[in-house]
Each structure stands twice: as structure tokens, then as C-alpha cells.
Design a protein around this motif. Sequence first.
Motif, PDB file in Angstrom:
ATOM      1  N   GLN A  29      10.932  28.061  22.591  1.00  0.00           N
ATOM      2  CA  GLN A  29      10.617  26.637  22.423  1.00  0.00           C
ATOM      3  C   GLN A  29      11.551  26.024  21.372  1.00  0.00           C
ATOM      4  OE1 GLN A  29       8.435  24.704  23.882  1.00  0.00           O
ATOM      5  NE2 GLN A  29       6.695  25.905  24.621  1.00  0.00           N
ATOM      6  N   VAL A  30      11.838  24.707  21.535  1.00  0.00           N
ATOM      7  CA  VAL A  30      12.604  23.977  20.512  1.00  0.00           C
ATOM      8  C   VAL A  30      11.643  23.669  19.363  1.00  0.00           C
ATOM      9  CG1 VAL A  30      13.878  21.841  20.026  1.00  0.00           C
ATOM     10  CG2 VAL A  30      14.144  22.981  22.231  1.00  0.00           C
ATOM     11  N   SER A  31      12.130  23.792  18.130  1.00  0.00           N
ATOM     12  CA  SER A  31      11.244  23.531  16.975  1.00  0.00           C
ATOM     13  C   SER A  31      10.901  22.043  16.909  1.00  0.00           C
ATOM     14  CB  SER A  31      11.928  23.955  15.678  1.00  0.00           C
ATOM     15  OG  SER A  31      12.998  23.062  15.409  1.00  0.00           O
ATOM     16  N   ASN A  32       9.789  21.736  16.241  1.00  0.00           N
ATOM     17  CA  ASN A  32       9.347  20.346  16.064  1.00  0.00           C
ATOM     18  C   ASN A  32      10.453  19.512  15.438  1.00  0.00           C
ATOM     19  OD1 ASN A  32       7.551  18.298  16.226  1.00  0.00           O
ATOM     20  ND2 ASN A  32       6.523  18.727  14.293  1.00  0.00           N
ATOM     21  N   CYS A  33      11.113  20.114  14.441  1.00  0.00           N
ATOM     22  CA  CYS A  33      12.192  19.399  13.724  1.00  0.00           C
ATOM     23  C   CYS A  33      13.354  19.107  14.674  1.00  0.00           C
ATOM     24  CB  CYS A  33      12.668  20.272  12.547  1.00  0.00           C
ATOM     25  SG  CYS A  33      14.072  19.540  11.690  1.00  0.00           S
ATOM     26  N   GLY A  34      13.777  20.128  15.420  1.00  0.00           N
ATOM     27  CA  GLY A  34      14.916  19.952  16.338  1.00  0.00           C
ATOM     28  C   GLY A  34      14.646  18.879  17.373  1.00  0.00           C
ATOM     29  N   PHE A  39      17.299  16.008  19.269  1.00  0.00           N
ATOM     30  CA  PHE A  39      17.105  15.584  20.657  1.00  0.00           C
ATOM     31  C   PHE A  39      16.760  14.103  20.767  1.00  0.00           C
ATOM     32  CE2 PHE A  39      17.453  19.974  21.083  1.00  0.00           C
ATOM     33  CZ  PHE A  39      17.537  20.351  22.407  1.00  0.00           C
ATOM     34  N   SER A  40      16.194  13.516  19.723  1.00  0.00           N
ATOM     35  CA  SER A  40      15.920  12.063  19.765  1.00  0.00           C
ATOM     36  C   SER A  40      17.174  11.270  19.443  1.00  0.00           C
ATOM     37  CB  SER A  40      14.826  11.701  18.746  1.00  0.00           C
ATOM     38  OG  SER A  40      13.618  12.286  19.125  1.00  0.00           O
ATOM     39  N   SER A  41      18.027  11.869  18.578  1.00  0.00           N
ATOM     40  CA  SER A  41      19.197  11.101  18.105  1.00  0.00           C
ATOM     41  C   SER A  41      20.339  11.090  19.115  1.00  0.00           C
ATOM     42  CB  SER A  41      19.721  11.693  16.793  1.00  0.00           C
ATOM     43  OG  SER A  41      18.690  11.733  15.844  1.00  0.00           O
ATOM     44  N   ILE A  42      20.514  12.184  19.892  1.00  0.00           N
ATOM     45  CA  ILE A  42      21.707  12.289  20.759  1.00  0.00           C
ATOM     46  C   ILE A  42      21.857  11.067  21.688  1.00  0.00           C
ATOM     47  CG2 ILE A  42      22.713  13.624  22.693  1.00  0.00           C
ATOM     48  CD1 ILE A  42      21.718  16.159  21.208  1.00  0.00           C
ATOM     49  N   PRO A  43      20.792  10.673  22.486  1.00  0.00           N
ATOM     50  CA  PRO A  43      20.984   9.507  23.371  1.00  0.00           C
ATOM     51  C   PRO A  43      21.320   8.234  22.602  1.00  0.00           C
ATOM     52  CG  PRO A  43      18.964  10.687  23.929  1.00  0.00           C
ATOM     53  CD  PRO A  43      19.440  11.249  22.626  1.00  0.00           C
ATOM     54  N   THR A  44      20.667   8.035  21.452  1.00  0.00           N
ATOM     55  CA  THR A  44      20.890   6.790  20.693  1.00  0.00           C
ATOM     56  C   THR A  44      22.309   6.745  20.136  1.00  0.00           C
ATOM     57  OG1 THR A  44      18.560   6.771  20.141  1.00  0.00           O
ATOM     58  CG2 THR A  44      19.979   5.340  18.835  1.00  0.00           C
ATOM     59  N   ILE A  45      22.785   7.888  19.622  1.00  0.00           N
ATOM     60  CA  ILE A  45      24.168   7.917  19.101  1.00  0.00           C
ATOM     61  C   ILE A  45      25.144   7.629  20.247  1.00  0.00           C
ATOM     62  CG2 ILE A  45      25.947   9.444  18.128  1.00  0.00           C
ATOM     63  CD1 ILE A  45      23.607  10.850  16.601  1.00  0.00           C
ATOM     64  N   ILE A 103      -2.675  15.557  10.657  1.00  0.00           N
ATOM     65  CA  ILE A 103      -1.683  15.794  11.733  1.00  0.00           C
ATOM     66  C   ILE A 103      -0.465  14.844  11.614  1.00  0.00           C
ATOM     67  CG2 ILE A 103      -3.296  16.762  13.443  1.00  0.00           C
ATOM     68  CD1 ILE A 103      -3.409  14.005  14.764  1.00  0.00           C
ATOM     69  N   TYR A 104      -0.435  14.020  10.578  1.00  0.00           N
ATOM     70  CA  TYR A 104       0.726  13.132  10.395  1.00  0.00           C
ATOM     71  C   TYR A 104       1.952  13.962  10.012  1.00  0.00           C
ATOM     72  CZ  TYR A 104       4.055  10.005   8.204  1.00  0.00           C
ATOM     73  OH  TYR A 104       5.219   9.345   7.862  1.00  0.00           O
ATOM     74  N   ASP A 105       3.103  13.657  10.679  1.00  0.00           N
ATOM     75  CA  ASP A 105       4.355  14.350  10.346  1.00  0.00           C
ATOM     76  C   ASP A 105       5.482  13.301  10.293  1.00  0.00           C
ATOM     77  OD1 ASP A 105       6.575  15.930  10.114  1.00  0.00           O
ATOM     78  OD2 ASP A 105       5.933  17.420  11.596  1.00  0.00           O
ATOM     79  N   PRO A 106       6.133  13.126   9.132  1.00  0.00           N
ATOM     80  CA  PRO A 106       7.189  12.087   9.028  1.00  0.00           C
ATOM     81  C   PRO A 106       8.325  12.297  10.046  1.00  0.00           C
ATOM     82  CG  PRO A 106       7.230  13.549   7.109  1.00  0.00           C
ATOM     83  CD  PRO A 106       5.969  13.877   7.868  1.00  0.00           C
ATOM     84  N   ILE A 107       8.482  13.551  10.474  1.00  0.00           N
ATOM     85  CA  ILE A 107       9.563  13.822  11.462  1.00  0.00           C
ATOM     86  C   ILE A 107       9.320  12.999  12.732  1.00  0.00           C
ATOM     87  CG2 ILE A 107      10.636  15.633  12.866  1.00  0.00           C
ATOM     88  CD1 ILE A 107       9.667  17.631  10.757  1.00  0.00           C
ATOM     89  N   HIS A 108       8.062  12.899  13.171  1.00  0.00           N
ATOM     90  CA  HIS A 108       7.729  12.119  14.382  1.00  0.00           C
ATOM     91  C   HIS A 108       8.163  10.674  14.209  1.00  0.00           C
ATOM     92  CE1 HIS A 108       4.345  15.093  15.703  1.00  0.00           C
ATOM     93  NE2 HIS A 108       5.566  15.523  15.982  1.00  0.00           N
ATOM     94  N   LEU A 109       7.880  10.110  13.057  1.00  0.00           N
ATOM     95  CA  LEU A 109       8.197   8.696  12.799  1.00  0.00           C
ATOM     96  C   LEU A 109       9.708   8.477  12.889  1.00  0.00           C
ATOM     97  CD1 LEU A 109       7.105   5.919  12.119  1.00  0.00           C
ATOM     98  CD2 LEU A 109       7.267   6.497   9.696  1.00  0.00           C
ATOM     99  N   TYR A 110      10.462   9.403  12.275  1.00  0.00           N
ATOM    100  CA  TYR A 110      11.936   9.280  12.302  1.00  0.00           C
ATOM    101  C   TYR A 110      12.436   9.276  13.761  1.00  0.00           C
ATOM    102  CZ  TYR A 110      16.817  10.643  12.286  1.00  0.00           C
ATOM    103  OH  TYR A 110      18.164  10.687  12.553  1.00  0.00           O
ATOM    104  N   GLY A 111      11.939  10.248  14.535  1.00  0.00           N
ATOM    105  CA  GLY A 111      12.377  10.375  15.930  1.00  0.00           C
ATOM    106  C   GLY A 111      12.031   9.132  16.742  1.00  0.00           C
TER     107      GLY A 111
END
Length: 1527
Positions: A29-34, A39-45, A103-111
Motif C-alpha cells: 500500500q502507498v503510505s498516507n503521507c505519500g 500523488f495529490s501534487s503531481i496532477p496539479t504541478i 482522526i484529524y490529519d493535517p496531511i489530508h488538508l494539504y492534499g
Amino acid sequence: MLPLVRELVCGSDNELFEGGWRNSTNIPQVSNCGQHTDFSSIPTIFIAIFSTIVFYQLYESRNAHLRSYSPISLRIIFCCLLLIDLTATVIYDFSLRFTNSSIYDPIHLYGDIVQYAGFSLVLVLTIACRNRGITTSGVITLYWLLVVVCGVPELRYYLSGYNVDPYRAALYIVSFIFSSLELFLCCFADTTSNGYIGKNSCPEYTASFLNQLTFEWFSGLAYLGNKKSLEKEDLWDLNERDKAKNLIPSFMQNLKPEVERHRKMIKKNPEAIDPKFHPSILFPIFKTYKFTLLAGGCYKLMFDLLQFVAPELLRQLISFIEDKNQPMWIGVSIALLMFLSSLIQSMILHQYFHEMFRLGMNIRSVLTSAVYSKTLNLSNEARKGKTTGAIVNLMSVDIQRIQDMTTFIMLFWSAPLQILLSLYFLWKLLGASVLAGFIILILLIPFNSWISVKMRNCQMEQMKYKDERIKMMSETLNGMKVLKLYSWEKSMEKMILDVREKEIRVLKKLSYLNAATTLSWACAPFLVAVLTFGLYVLWDPENNILTPQITFVALALFNILRFPLAVFAMVFSQAVQCAASNTRLREFFAAEEMAPQSSIAYGGTESAVKIDDGAFAWGPKEEDKSLHNISFDIKRGQLVAVIGRVGSGKSSLLHALLGEMNKLSGSVQVNGSVAYVPQQAWIQNLSLRNNILFNKTYDEKLYRKVIESCALVQDLESLPAEDRTEIGEKGINLSGGQKQRVSLARAVYQNSEIVLLDDPLSAVDSHVGKHIFENVISSATGCLATKTRILVTHGLTYLKHCDKVIVLKDGTISEMGTYQELMNSNGAFAEFLEEFLLEESKHRGRSISFGEDSKEVDEILHDLDQVSPSIRQRIQSQMSQEIDRVDEKNAEIVSNGHQRNESAHSPAGKSDEKEALLGPKTKEKTPEPPKQAKTQLIEREAVETGKVKFEIYMSYFRAIGMLIALVFFLVYVASSVLGVFSNLYLARWSDDAKRIALAGNVSARETYVRLGVYAMLGMGQAISVCMASVIMALGMVRASRLLHGGLLHNMMRSPMAFFDVTPLGRILNRFGKDVDGVDTEIPRSMAMFIRTAEQSIGILAIILWATPLAISVLLPLLVVYIVVLRFYVSTSRQLKRLESASRSPIYSHFQESIQGASSIRAYGVVDKFVKESQHKVDENLATYYPSIVANRWLAVRLEMVGNLIVLSAAGAAVYFRDSPGLSAGLVGLSVSYALNITQTLNWAVRMTSELETNIVAVERIKEYTITPTEGNNSLELAAPTWPEKGDILIKNFSVRYRPGLELVLHEVSAHVAPSEKVGIVGRTGAGKSSLTLALFRIIEADGGCIEIDGVNIADLQLEQLRSRLTIVPQDPVLFSGTLRMNLDPFDAFNDDQIWEALRNAHLESFVNSLQHGLSHKISEGGENLSVGQRQLICLARALLRKTKVLVLDEAAAAVDVETDSLLQKTIREQFKECTVLTIAHRLNTVMDSDRLLVLDKGRVAEFDTPKRLLANPDGIFYSMAKDANVL
């Protein structure tokens, strides 16, 4: 950058995958961080960077907005829904944060925020695309693809249901569905609101991105091409952006400054004509197409970098096979990644090729147009150095070479880049030993460049001979009728074959040089491998072991290295050819152009034409001066005659007014629009009506008036489709008089203010001349009465109707004034009149009173009487003597019993002019249904359809020699077998090496033996390849010689009817483009085809050897391959044929324009002709463009097959890794070879197709090698002294020009006694010329026969018949070469005999005045001599031959009265003992004949002495004589 973002957002827990993923048996599995950073940034970049491309498209778009019910509306709705979904997710994230949920994770917000930015930007772009009418966007499609691909791991995580937030999961799954729908909708194109798509508009720009990427939009045409043979109507129109009118302005904008710069430099310093200062062609091309080149560069760079992914994946695959503990998913991933990287490479490569081929096409379009425009504006000096053949070659060969270069241009930086990257990776793998290989590559560079310099020199030499051959061929075809009449075909054929032999010698040299490049190409990669592996192993035998991993990764890299090296030689030779062509084009564009007219004013002045002290020359220097001290002032509306002897400068004066000559001093003013009637009519290959309209709109009333005034009404009635009849090239199906009248009608219809008439009345019958003068030229009754007219004429009867007469003598005005003033001045003009009157009196007969119609002569005598009674008396007494002599002669003839009245007197209509070639209509003209009228003379070029017949290949192999072909094939098979063996040997060696190394007993001797065997196998392969290429090259040179020889031999023996219906451009295309194909294209594609075919078979053999079960995948792939190939080849072959056929009109139109350049300039229609040329180029490109797209369409599909082969080879290796026979070495070998298969298969198909399309050249040459020849196989030989008497008996003779046409002569019977002088008269088209053609068997009898001295000419060998008769033909045709060659091409006479002939033809003083005398170079078509001088040279030919039968065909039409009388005198003296048949327009030239044969509508109307015929007031001859004022 992304790992850095991961560290910032995720802190210490910043791994991409979950821990321990390498040893996991399941897919990790891909990690939550990855997932939420990378994976969220690639299409936007991606969208942030590439949105600039979309913005540029939006800026450039001129389309209407998209239709509201297009897919784009749904895409906008889905994008809005996605933003709503994401907004909900972001709100949910904030709510969790503010409630401090566990269950809040700042990583989700960034993505989520990063994704939000991407969605917002795409929504803006999508709405903009709808408003600006962008039907499909690749950037947006790829963005959605990335969103979906990058979202798969997160979807997998949510669907697993392990420890997930249900609310977030629901929102994400909805979001993923919408993204997938967006991607799906992006696969369809939208339509614009005004998007009417015509049946024939190209679907490329209305297709979706996916269809454009895979060229699916072309499939419709491919299916159609497989169902039936494609025709021109099935093809699409050219895209707007590729049409010449849209391309040329920007190119000319960049070219003009270059040409201007060169012109200024020459002005400053005329000595600085150094080729390196010639205007550049390549720089303007670069400036015009910089963005296309940049895009191509980006594609190529991406492709090159992706190539190095495969060797790395291969390394991983081999280690996977060796390490049995690695989980299966790793092997599957490697195989899939290999497939994906190959797939992306294919897509990128073909977009690159598509861009480059289109660029080449655009370059051809603009350069062809630029060359055409330049040609029409070349100055005379520049034109002298450039033959038609050379300029056509610029178009057909040089521009083509620059076009071909576009696909290779990127390789100049790409090949070195690939070499350097390969060497870098090899260095990492094998260390310093790679230097040995590198040194070999470096050493090969000077060797290859030395060869390429040699090749370039050969190429230049070959082009020189080719130019010369095409020029001679062009002249031969233009003068074919004359060659046949003189029986000079063998001499001409020998001259052409001599040039061809030189060309063949150069081709031979080239083929040896090609073999040398092939050797270096075949040896290089192999020598590199042997040396590198050898050094590597010997350097440190203990540690440096050739494991499969090292061996096959190195081999994969060597294979990458092999392509740039192999192609470098080809690119080099292409570049060399291109450089040679570039030099020729630069030199052409540097040529001097016509100086613009010194002063062209409109209105505002009384003078229409004015010259003050003008001096004019054809060349740039003072000594080339043809006219000097010219001053005159012609007022508006005046009629001015220009008279003078042959070569006095009459035509030159008109050319000076047209700005065709260089003005050395003085001033010229031409105030008003100009129309021009040249001395030799220039007729286009169009309908007769379009020849007259000449680009003007049709005005029924004016047109009818012009037709009547120019006496064309009856001619039109006799043509099969009246004025819609197509006229052949150079007016082949019109008689001389008709051509001249059409040319005159064109000038009249233009309604210009100034009309320049260069002796238009000499080629027409005298009564027609009178009609034309009265109705067209005359100031009193002519339709040009209000215009300013300058008339060059030899007919002195018209002079008194002129406002002014200019008398030219030796290039200057000797006298000028009104007719009366000149009579009074008693100068050169009075001498002229004297000669004219004596000439007239010789041919009139009976009494001094000349009959009642002869007012002109009476008036001239009356005028002379007023000026000088003594002169009048002297002339009148001479005239009386002359008439008495004629009377006596006539009486003598009658008493000798020669008079034979052959037929009833049939009175004819006054001016019953009938068509020359198409046969007179004897029946009453009944109104025909219009659809049956055959308007076309020139048939459309036959385009073969369907497969190239096997027989064509066999005929080519027979030309090569069957034995040579067989040896070649066997040697090639041997080289393939050696290649496969050497590779299998290497695989075994690498497996053994690993085993021995593990056992620890490495022996140096064994290493040497293995290295030696490997080296021997490789060298054997290289040497056999080289031998094969030498054998084949020599065979193909032999084929070239045979095919060209056969074509030339047959053309020289084709009947004239063949040339009447075949445009010369079409025949020249065979000798130019098709022979070039046989010389260079076929050998190249044949060698490449065989090479790629054997490589493909070798690769498949190795894959099956390694993993036999792969056959289950390979067989279906093979079926797909064959199906795709069948679709492609049938379409591509037919497109190539259509392209070849649509190329001919470009050259035909081009040649026609060169011949009529002075008329085109005079009428000021240069721009219209340039547009016409552009239209023809567009027509050609509309057939060429689908053929380049067909290549891409095929390649994408084939590479898909190739990529699947890679997948199956790698997949089979992964799946069967545990089977005992499968070693790492074999896997390495099979996969490293499979990686090569895409390219090899692609090349194999391209070469199959190229070979088949190029072999069409053999087919086309063959087609003209088996056309019927003339002579009816009559081989009888008459006695060596035949004909001894010259007795001609014509018995019931009938003839037609071609089967299917009506008879032109009907049962003609006549007997001409030995040494009798017979004049043949009749109205235009009565069959006068047809009779002479029949005498020489240019047209064969349809019934009856002609006997000369009792021998039926139909039984004689043609060559003997024609060489024993002599003719002075109607068109004085000369060939480029020396004057001597033109008089005696077989070197049958010595100099004394030639000078004697020149003396008798009154050319001695002229030839003596020439710098080189008999060696004087005559330019193409004899253009550096006046028409009169050419006519005299033709007479000199006849004087040299001096056979018993002489035919004079309207020989005096282009000479002045004085020369005419000298000619008549010469003919009387020199041909006293001969039988002379004279066809004349001017009745006075045949009035002293023994008898006259009067023809009417192809039948004998009267045959008697002139005196008797004139005594019969009901006869045709009487009415003709009356019309011509001879009574």
C-alpha cells in the motif's frame, strides 16, 4: 522536490510506501503521507506547468464557441460537482481540526487544498476552451488521466475498509467517479457552433486528443483503401494551415531581406559574387518554422531520455530471475513498466515524426512557390545559364532533398546525446574498458566523414550529369517531330546514352562508397562489444565476470548506441545531398532578376510609348548590345510598323519595350497596359476558350467579336468540342496559323491600351492575313483602332495603312516616318520596296495590269512614279521580263505533257479553314448532344491500381540478373544465421561464467577461446553483410542502365500520335523522378528491407528459443500484424501512385510557364500564374499528406504489437522463471532483443511499403517501355542509291492522325514527275502538312500507297526512308549544342561541305561573325538566334543532305521579303535536279512552280499549271488567288 515536501508536511513519517514493502508477498500500500503529498501534487504541478500551452492555443484560436450540447458542457458540470465535493471535504477537514478530533490529519488538508487549486485551474481552462472553440485539449486530457492514475492507491485503501473514515471515503469515491467520467468525456472531441464539416474536409482537427495521438482519425481512409483502390475524389482537402496561400507570406517575409542583402552587396562590389555570400535559404526556413522545430526538439529529447529506462528495467528483471526469493508482483511490475515505457516512447516518437513530416511538406510548398516566382522574374543573362531541365531539377530533386532532411535534422544533436548517455551508463557498468569501444567509435568518425565527402562529390557530379541528361531529353521531346523527319533519333539517343554512361559510372562509385558505410555500420557495434567485453574480462579475470546482468544490460545499451551510429552515416549522406541542393538553391536565388520597367505611367501624357536614345542588350555588358541609338515617340492610338531584314532587331525592339532586355542607356516610357503577341505563338495546355480568356472573366459579346475578328469561327466549328476543346501542350493539335490566331485573339480580348504584335501575320494564309488586318489591326476598321499598336511585319502591303513606319537595320533605326515620307526619302526603305515588287511580279503572271484587285501594287507603283519616274520605269521593265519568263515556263510545262488534271473542280467556300490534327468534318455539322463532345486531347495520367504485380518485381530482378539476386540472398541469410549464433553463444557464455565464478575455477585460456569464437562469428556476419551490399549494388546499377536504356529506346521509336496525347512533363517525370527512383531509392529501400526483415526473424527466433510457450501470444500478434499491414500497404501504395500522378502537372505547368515567361510578364499576370502553381502544389500535397499520416497510423499500431511482444517476452520470463531450461542469460537475451523489436518491425513494414511504393517507378518506366512503336515492323531495304529519279506516285491515299479520328486525306491520287517542282496549296487544315507527314510516314497510311521510284514507302525501313528524303520543316527546331552538331549530328560531312551549305543558305557572313564559328554554342531551343536565322539553318541542313526529293513546309513564313527571294533563288539553283514539293502560305512563293496541287478538305481539288488554274474562274485556286491579290 516531492521528497522535500513530504518531509515538511509529514515530519519523520515520510516514506512513500508502507514499511517492509520489498519482501511483502502482496502488492504494498502507498503510505498516507505519500498519497496526500506526492500523488495529490503531481496532477496539479503538471497542469500548472503545461497550462501555458492551452493559453497559447486559446490566444491563437479563431474558432466560434463550442456547441452547448457537446461533451464539454457535461465536463464543466462534472468539474463544478468535483469542486463542490472537494469543498465539502475541505470543510470536513476544518471541522475536524476545530473540534480537535483524533482522526484529524493535517496531511489530508494539504492534499485537498493542492487538488482544489488544480480543479479550479482546469475549470477555468475548460470554460475558456468552450468560449474560444478549442475542440480538444491534450493537456486537460492528460491532467485527468494523472488524477485518475494517482487516485487509484487511495481508492484501493478506502475500498479495503481497514480503519477508514466512512464520511471521507464516501466523498472520495464520488470524487473518483467524477474524475473517471471527466477522463472518459475527454476521449471525445467537441464541435464548434459553425462547425460545418464538408465531405472532404480533413478530420484531423475535429478529432479528439486520443484519436490524434493514435491517428485513429485516419482509419476511415485506411478501411476504404483496403476495400477499393483509392482515387483522388476519396481524399480529404488539405488542411487550411498547410495551404500554400497561408504559408508563403511569412516565408517570403523572411526570404526577401536575404535576397535584398545579396543584391546590395553585388551593387556595392560586383566582384564579390562569392557563393558563400549567396542568400541563405535555411535561415529564413528556420525563422519561419522555429516553433515547430522547438516542439520537435522537445519530443525528441523526451524520447531519447525514455530509451534509457528499458536497460535499467532489464537489469532489475535479470536480478529477479536470478533471485528466486523475490515476490512475483515485482516481476509483473517490471514487465508492465517495460510495456508502459515502450508505449509512451511510441506515442512521443510518432508525434515527433508527424510534426517533422508536416514541416517538410510545408517547406516543399514554400520553396516550390519561391522557385516558381523567381523563375518568372529571371533576367535574360540569368536565364541563359539555367536550362529548363536544371530549374525543373531544382523543383523535383533539390527541394525534395531539403524536405527529406527535416526528419533527420534533430539527429544532429540527438545522436551525440544518445551516444554520450549510452557511454555514461556503460562506464558505470563496465568501467574503463568501455573506452576501448569508445575509441573505435571515434576512429570511425573520420572514416565516415571521408566517405561522406567523397559521396558528396559524387552526388554533385551525378546531379550535373542528370541535369544535362534531363535537358537533352527535354529538348529531344520538344523537337521529336523534327528528329523523326531528319531520321536523327539514333544520333540523339547516342548523345543521351553517353551522358547516362557517365552518370552510371558515378552511380557505381557511389554504390562502392555505400558498401563501405554499410561495413562500418555493421562492424561498429559488434567491434565495440567484442573489445569492451574482452578488455573487461582480461583486465581483472578474478573479479570482472560477464554475468547475464552485465552482459545483457551492456548489450541493450550497445543496441541503443547502434541506432545513432548507424543512422549517422545515413544522416551524413542526406546532409551532404542537402548541402549540395542548398548550394544550388542559394545560387538560383542569387541570380539576377528582371529590372522593373523604367517608367510605367498611366495616363496623363500624350505619348503611349517613348524611347530616348535607348541602347539595349540581352546581356549585362556593353558588348552584348543588340539595339543602339533608338529614339521614337509613339502617340496614343497610332499604328506603327517596324520592318527590317532577318536579325535586324525587330523582335528585340518589342522585348526592349516589355523590359525583357537590359537597358544600357537612355529612357523608356510605356504609358498604359500592354498586350503582346509573340512571333512564335505560346499556347497553354487548356481549353481553347481559356487560352483566349487568359485569366480574364468571360464576356460573351466581346468574346464573339474577338473570335470573328481573328477568323477563328470556322476553326471552332471544326474542333470536336468547339472552344471547349483541350489544346495539347504547345498547341500540338492546332496548325501554325491557328496557334498564331489564338495568340492574337488573346491579345485582343485583354483590351489593353498598347498592343505589341510580333509578326502575327506571317504564319497565316494571305487572305486570312488580310481579314485580320482589316478586322483587328487597321486604324480604320479594326477592333483595335483606338489602341496604340506596334506591328513588326514582313508584309509591305500593310505599310501605307500605318501612321508611322520604323525601318531597322543592324540594330538601329535607319529611317522613320510615314509611308509617304519614306517613299520620298529614297533610302533603305525604297530598296525594300523594290525587292518586294520584283518578288510580287515573279509570282503573278499574265499581264502588267495584275488584275482588278491588285490596288496595293498599283498604288505602290503610282507612289514610286511620283517620287522617281526613272525608278518606276526600271522596276516595271524588270517586272515585265520576270512575267515573260514565268509565262514561257508555264507554256513549256504544258507542252511537255506534264499537265494532269486529277480531279473535278470543286468550288470551295471563301475561307474554309479546317482543323489540322483532329481531322476535317466532311459531313454537314449536325447538332450533337454536348456530352459526346470529346473536349480532352491529353488523357489523364493512367494510375495503376491494386497490388504491384509480381511481374514488375521479376522484371526488376531480371534487370539485376537472377544469379546476382540469388547469391545476394544466400549471403544475407548466412549473415543472419551468424548473427543469431553469436548472440546465443554470448548467452551461454554469460551463464557459464556465473557458474564458473561461483565454483571459483576461472581459466584465462577458456576466456580467450570464448572471446575468439565470439569475435569470429561477429566478423563473419559483418563481412557477409558487406559482400551482400557490394553484390546488390552492382546488380542494381546494371538494372538502372537497362531500364533507362529500354525506356529511351522505346520513346525514340514511339509514333508522333503518342506525343500528341502525352504531355512532355509526364514523359520527363519518367526520365527524371522515376529513373532517379531506380538509381537511388530502390537500391536503398531494397537493402534496408532485407536487413530489417532478417533482423525481425532473428529476434522472434531468439524469443521462441528462450520461452517456447510465448508462441501462444506471438501467433495472434502476428495475425494482427499481417492484418494491419494489409490495410496499410494497399492504401499507402495507391496514395503513392496518386501522389506521383499529381506531381506531373506541377512540372508540366512549370515548363509551360518558363516557355511563356515573356508573355506572362507582358500581360502582367505573373501573380495569377504563381497562384495557379500554388494550387497545383496544394493538389499534390493533398495526396502526399495522407501518405505520411498512413505511415504514422501504421507505426503506432505496429509498435503496439511490438510493445505487446516485449510484454509477452518479459511476462513469459517472469511466469516461467522456475522452469529448468530458462537461464538468466536466455532471459536477458530474449528481452534485450524484444526491446529492439518495435523499431525493427516498424522499419520492416516501412521498408516493405517503401519498396513497394518505389517499385512503382519500375512499373511506370515499364509502362512506357512497352508502348507501341512506329514503323509497322517494315524492314525492307531499298537500293543504296534509292531514290535515283525522285518520281512520286500517290495512289488512292487516305490517312488519319490516330485511330478513332476522321480521315484527313481522302483517296488522294497524284503523280509528280522526276525533278518537277510542285506547289501544294489549300486553305488552313486542307491537309497540306498531312501529306508531307505521310510522305515521311510520321502518320501511316489508312488506305492506298505512296511510291517513290516504284518502291512502296510503307515497306521500307523507317530510318532508310527518312534519311533519303529531305525536309525544311515548318517549325525551325534547333537543339542545344554546337552549330555544327545542329547541321550534321552524325559527323557525315567535312567542314568544306558545311561551309558550302552555309554559303548557299546565306548564313556564311553570320557564322563568320560569330566568335567560335561552327563551334558556336546554341542555347536551348535555339533561343539565341532569331526565328529567321533558325529557318535558314534548317535550309542549310537540307542543302547538306541534297537528296532527290525535297519538301519545303511553309519554310519562308518567318523571313523578310529579301531573304525569301534569296531562299527561292538558292532552292531553284541547288535543287534543280530534285523533285521539290513546296507547301506555302504565300501564294507568290509557289507561283513559279511547274504545277500546283490544290487540296480541299483532304481531297485533291485541282492539279495543273498555275497558268491554267488561274484561267478557270470557277476553281478554288482562282478564288484563293483573288483573296490574296495575286490576280
